[in-house]
Enzyme design. Structure first.
Site, mmCIF file in Angstrom:
data_model
loop_
_atom_site.group_PDB
_atom_site.id
_atom_site.type_symbol
_atom_site.label_atom_id
_atom_site.label_comp_id
_atom_site.label_asym_id
_atom_site.label_seq_id
_atom_site.Cartn_x
_atom_site.Cartn_y
_atom_site.Cartn_z
ATOM 1 N N LYS A 36 38.799 29.295 33.663
ATOM 2 C CA LYS A 36 38.672 30.730 33.951
ATOM 3 C C LYS A 36 37.271 31.157 34.404
ATOM 4 C CE LYS A 36 42.817 32.507 32.767
ATOM 5 N NZ LYS A 36 43.580 33.475 33.569
ATOM 6 N N SER A 77 44.467 23.027 31.805
ATOM 7 C CA SER A 77 43.797 24.307 32.084
ATOM 8 C C SER A 77 42.682 24.627 31.098
ATOM 9 C CB SER A 77 44.822 25.437 32.083
ATOM 10 O OG SER A 77 45.535 25.454 30.860
#
Lengths: 316, 316
Positions: free
Chosen positions: B51, B302
């Site tokens: 992110k 992720s």
């Protein structure tokens, strides 16, 4: 006693087979320790621990006649896997003696590499006795876990990689069980980076090497109680002890709780899974047991083969 | 819709700041999957997740006047930390809206990067409402978690690194929450490696994107129940959806149990700590949900920000 040229030769033997493991860093770890810290991640090594280095170096050096006889080894865990994989890679039949209390995952992994596993009682004495019986009965070549020149030279290849990558270093921190890892790496790093200090680390419950270091003779203790199953040896090997007395600057201890806290930090912040013994040297740096600041330090993570159920208990 | 040149520009913006994360491999994983598998380890990224890429790309593009107003974001976790760190690196004041049920470690980490945290109810609707109130009241610039061109372009930088390293690839497998990660990376990888297939993965309890993909329109579901807290979004963003319909080949699901089994394998054998959402794409490959053999596959991990107490429960 081996010389640095034995370690150099070991590099040429094991380098094509082992992983060149990374040096992990973390700003938070540095801040906590007050030093610039590099963790040599032998948990990312083949078999999940440095032990493949010594085992491969040893078995690769056997004569064709010796290889045909097969090998026998005794180990609480990672040496077992090291001998098992090295044997398979070199086409040698292997039998491994493991204590009944060995972590299940290590026993399974040893079998998965194609070795036969024979169980012994918990003490290193009994492991040695069972392995010796098998050696006599079956004529196998013993692959000792640490008290062997080829094993020590093989383990010493870790420090050669560290020196090549870091060039400069103030302190090398190494866990101490039977002494093979610290002996090989103390000799190697002092040859490659003169002036470096080498510090051994044990858990408080398994401090035979610290006692031996101070007494200047090998001290044998009762089967140690410690979370760090890889260093539950009762005494240093004779060959490692000689090298330790010449090349190691100090041996310190950490508590089992400090080991668990370090394991948790390594997982939570650095995302790397380490077995208790693998966290012993990092714990001494993380908790600044060495009492130093502003130094460039490298601690060896010896392995990462941890049982997930036990890990769950420690994390809870 | 963004174009590949926006992703190329994002690479020049974020590359000096983000880690170039490694591609992890394991023979056992390959054997289990029946494919040649590479795992892009964004759990080793700064803030422990991809992110930071989108957040930094977005905030770096703000005008001096916008930066002076500060930013506001809402997130179940990793986007919060991404915005917090990107803001600190760029000298921008940040307020983050997080659901009360966010993992404690993610809330703590967000605050540790210097951002203020405001809590909302659990639904994405309520998160959005609270963030919108703060935007109106304080004049802050919103940094959306996924429905934003600069965010999508920033996340797409993952695939640029993958393509540079692997050169050839049959399948790219990506977890799908709001769609920012898969949108940017589907566009990037199809530009760089023509012929590659892009597969999205959700957990069965959070299958809004799979439904939307089949319905060819955005389907909104109730707040999803799944272990994978990073993909508990109720619907895809409009911008990601457009790109997904153009560049993604299929969206499949895995069960929470498959996710946990994959997390355990990644820890036990590959020594890497992954959060549930981070194991979603690897789980589809590990359990061969895609039903393919002999392919060169890359799955994106992720993130790795997992609460240790919850992890202990899943491992037990």
């Amino acid at each position: 006693m081996i010389s640095f040229s034995d370690i150099q030769h070991a590099v040429s033997v094991v380098a094509p087979v082992v992983h060149r493991t990374p040096l992990l860093t973390s700003r938070t770890f540095d801040n906590r320790s007050g030093n610039s810290v590099f963790l040599k991640a032998e948990n990312l090594q083949r078999i999940g621990a440095f032990k493949i280095r010594g085992a491969y170096n040893k078995i690769a050096a056997l004569s064709p006649e010796e290889r045909a006889r097969g090998v026998v080894a005794h180990s609480s865990g990672n040496h077992a896997q090291g001998v098992a994989l090295a044997s398979r890679l070199l086409g040698v039949n292997a039998t491994i003696v493991m204590p009944r209390t060995s972590p299940e995952n290590k026993v399974e992994a040893t079998r998965a590499y194609g070795a036969a596993v024979v169980f012994s009682e918990d003490s290193s004495d009994d492991r040695e006795r069972v392995a010796e019986e098998i050696r006599q009965r079956e004529g196998r070549v013993p692959v000792p876990p640490f008290d062997d020149d080829m094993i020590i030279a093989g383990q010493g290849t870790v420090a050669v990689e560290i020196a090549e990558e870091l060039k400069e270093l103030d302190v090398l921190v190494v866990p101490v069980g039977g002494g093979g890892l610290i002996a090989g790496n103390a000799m190697a790093i002092k040859h490659l980076i003169p002036g470096v200090r080498v510090i051994g680390v044990e858990t408080a419950g398994a401090d035979d090497a610290a006692r031996s270091f101070r007494a200047k003779q090998i001290v044998k203790i009762d089967p140690p109680k410690t979370i760090a199953d890889g260093i539950r040896t009762q005494s240093l090997g004779r060959r490692p002890f000689e090298i330790i007395m010449k090349y190691v600057d100090d041996i310190v201890t950490v508590t089992d709780d400090q080991v668990i806290e370090t394991m948790r930090f390594l997982m939570e912040r650095m995302k790397t899974v380490v077995e208790p013994t693998g966290a012993v040297a990092p714990a001494a740096v993380y908790h600044n047991v060495l009492g130093q600041r502003g130094k460039k330090m490298c601690a060896i993570i010896s392995g990462g083969n941890v049982n997930m159920k036990k890990l769950a208990k420690w994390l809870a």
